[in-house]
Design a protein around this motif. Structure first.
Motif, PDB file in Angstrom:
ATOM      1  N   GLN A  62       0.829  -1.202   0.000  1.00  0.00           N
ATOM      2  CA  GLN A  62       0.000   0.000   0.000  1.00  0.00           C
ATOM      3  C   GLN A  62       0.866   1.256   0.000  1.00  0.00           C
ATOM      4  O   GLN A  62       0.567   2.231  -0.705  1.00  0.00           O
ATOM      5  CB  GLN A  62      -0.938  -0.002   1.204  1.00  0.00           C
ATOM      6  N   ASN A  63       1.952   1.251   0.768  1.00  0.00           N
ATOM      7  CA  ASN A  63       2.849   2.404   0.797  1.00  0.00           C
ATOM      8  C   ASN A  63       3.549   2.592  -0.545  1.00  0.00           C
ATOM      9  O   ASN A  63       3.738   3.726  -0.999  1.00  0.00           O
ATOM     10  CB  ASN A  63       3.875   2.256   1.926  1.00  0.00           C
ATOM     11  N   TYR A  66       1.116   4.118  -2.860  1.00  0.00           N
ATOM     12  CA  TYR A  66       0.949   5.535  -2.521  1.00  0.00           C
ATOM     13  C   TYR A  66       2.124   6.352  -3.058  1.00  0.00           C
ATOM     14  O   TYR A  66       1.925   7.405  -3.675  1.00  0.00           O
ATOM     15  CB  TYR A  66       0.818   5.703  -1.004  1.00  0.00           C
ATOM     16  N   SER A  69       2.037   6.872  -6.740  1.00  0.00           N
ATOM     17  CA  SER A  69       0.998   7.793  -7.203  1.00  0.00           C
ATOM     18  C   SER A  69       1.351   9.257  -6.945  1.00  0.00           C
ATOM     19  O   SER A  69       0.657  10.143  -7.434  1.00  0.00           O
ATOM     20  CB  SER A  69      -0.338   7.457  -6.523  1.00  0.00           C
ATOM     21  N   GLN A  70       2.411   9.518  -6.203  1.00  0.00           N
ATOM     22  CA  GLN A  70       2.804  10.892  -5.903  1.00  0.00           C
ATOM     23  C   GLN A  70       3.298  11.585  -7.170  1.00  0.00           C
ATOM     24  O   GLN A  70       4.076  11.016  -7.947  1.00  0.00           O
ATOM     25  CB  GLN A  70       3.918  10.920  -4.847  1.00  0.00           C
TER      26      GLN A  70
END
Length: 158
Positions: A62-63, A66, A69-70
């Protein structure tokens, strides 16, 4: 040996034999029960550890999603510093390198279980946390982690 001694021995054997048999059965049953209890409790502990590890790896995935997606990571171009030359340690990092490093450093600070975090590009650009200032003659595109990521785009790979 007289009859009195023979009778005494016979009664002693008759009295002790059931006690020994019962004691043997009890010991065997207790050992079997202890073994079954150990196997059962060990299996539960192993399942708990397995679940905890799965949760840990899911949180890492999940990290990674994330981070990927930055906008800073998504818009990374060929301007990242490369470490493929022998004098790479003398070449300063650019602004984008420093911003990505701060992002990775923040991730590492907030997630103390993480040993490192790395971003690599198709052009051979590379940013890692923790930083290795002496790194040279290094092409991230040759590393198994980079090749696995290229073979599975859009998926976190372990």
């Amino acid at each position: 040996m007289n009859i009195k001694q023979k009778l005494t021995w016979a009664f002693a054997i008759i009295a002790c034999l059931p006690v020994v048999l019962v004691a043997t059965l009890v010991v065997l049953n207790l050992r079997n029960d202890a073994k079954e209890a150990f196997v059962d409790s060990s299996g539960r502990e192993i399942r708990q550890v397995s679940n905890a590890m799965q949760i840990f790896f899911d949180s890492i995935s999940q990290n990674v999603n994330y981070l990927a997606s930055q906008p800073l990571i998504r818009n990374t171009d060929d301007s990242l510093k490369t470490y493929m030359s022998a004098d790479a340690a003398q070449v300063p990092q650019g602004d984008v390198d420093k911003q990505i490093f701060r992002l990775l450093e923040n991730l590492g600070t907030t997630h103390p279980a993480y040993a490192y975090a790395i971003v690599g590009t198709n052009a051979g650009g590379y940013v890692s946390w923790p930083d290795d200032a002496t790194l040279s003659n290094y092409d991230p595109r040759q590393r198994p982690w980079y090749q696995a990521a290229q073979a599975n785009p859009g998926k976190p790979i372990r």
